[in-house]
Design a protein around this motif. Structure first.
Motif, PDB file in Angstrom:
ATOM      1  N   HIS A  47      43.131  20.642  12.832  1.00  0.00           N
ATOM      2  CA  HIS A  47      42.519  19.470  12.538  1.00  0.00           C
ATOM      3  C   HIS A  47      42.142  18.155  13.593  1.00  0.00           C
ATOM      4  O   HIS A  47      41.632  17.501  13.497  1.00  0.00           O
ATOM      5  CB  HIS A  47      43.454  18.993  11.578  1.00  0.00           C
ATOM      6  N   ALA A  48      43.137  18.127  14.134  1.00  0.00           N
ATOM      7  CA  ALA A  48      43.213  16.863  15.107  1.00  0.00           C
ATOM      8  C   ALA A  48      44.077  17.205  16.151  1.00  0.00           C
ATOM      9  O   ALA A  48      44.980  18.569  16.752  1.00  0.00           O
ATOM     10  CB  ALA A  48      44.177  15.942  14.334  1.00  0.00           C
ATOM     11  N   ASN A  49      43.445  16.839  17.600  1.00  0.00           N
ATOM     12  CA  ASN A  49      44.063  17.175  18.779  1.00  0.00           C
ATOM     13  C   ASN A  49      45.240  15.870  19.163  1.00  0.00           C
ATOM     14  O   ASN A  49      44.469  14.803  19.517  1.00  0.00           O
ATOM     15  CB  ASN A  49      43.545  17.639  20.075  1.00  0.00           C
ATOM     16  N   ILE A  50      46.494  15.845  19.694  1.00  0.00           N
ATOM     17  CA  ILE A  50      46.885  14.794  20.417  1.00  0.00           C
ATOM     18  C   ILE A  50      46.833  14.842  21.692  1.00  0.00           C
ATOM     19  O   ILE A  50      47.746  15.938  22.300  1.00  0.00           O
ATOM     20  CB  ILE A  50      48.277  14.449  19.615  1.00  0.00           C
ATOM     21  N   THR A  51      46.053  13.758  23.076  1.00  0.00           N
ATOM     22  CA  THR A  51      46.680  14.056  24.237  1.00  0.00           C
ATOM     23  C   THR A  51      47.588  13.527  24.845  1.00  0.00           C
ATOM     24  O   THR A  51      47.440  12.120  24.627  1.00  0.00           O
ATOM     25  CB  THR A  51      44.952  14.801  24.770  1.00  0.00           C
ATOM     26  N   PHE A  52      48.500  13.142  26.075  1.00  0.00           N
ATOM     27  CA  PHE A  52      48.671  12.595  26.716  1.00  0.00           C
ATOM     28  C   PHE A  52      48.082  12.879  27.837  1.00  0.00           C
ATOM     29  O   PHE A  52      48.904  13.886  28.172  1.00  0.00           O
ATOM     30  CB  PHE A  52      50.155  12.397  26.700  1.00  0.00           C
ATOM     31  N   LYS A  53      47.688  11.590  28.726  1.00  0.00           N
ATOM     32  CA  LYS A  53      47.714  11.660  29.664  1.00  0.00           C
ATOM     33  C   LYS A  53      47.502  10.440  30.952  1.00  0.00           C
ATOM     34  O   LYS A  53      46.864   9.676  30.309  1.00  0.00           O
ATOM     35  CB  LYS A  53      46.096  12.254  30.586  1.00  0.00           C
TER      36      LYS A  53
END
Length: 65
Positions: A47-53
């Motif tokens: 459904h969704a993707n959370i990225t931390f960069k």
């Protein structure tokens, strides 16, 4: 890794669950292979993707059905 955030999920039956976000790439959806699998027919398998960069968080709708 230290948590960079959290995801609070409120379920229709009144259940509430908090997921600490520690992985720089967190996937959410019905499929068990997701980082956060949620059994809900209103969600897609992926459904969704959370990225931390670089200190920034982004949420991407995977636009799947």
């Amino acid at each position: 890794m230290m948590a960079y955030g959290r995801l609070d999920v409120f379920f229709p039956d009144g259940l509430f669950k908090t997921y600490l976000l520690t992985d720089p790439n967190t996937t959410i959806g019905r499929f068990n292979a997701n980082t956060i699998p949620l059994e809900d027919d209103t969600l897609s398998r992926y459904h969704a993707n959370i990225t931390f960069k670089s200190g920034k968080v982004a949420i991407t709708d995977m636009e799947s059905e």
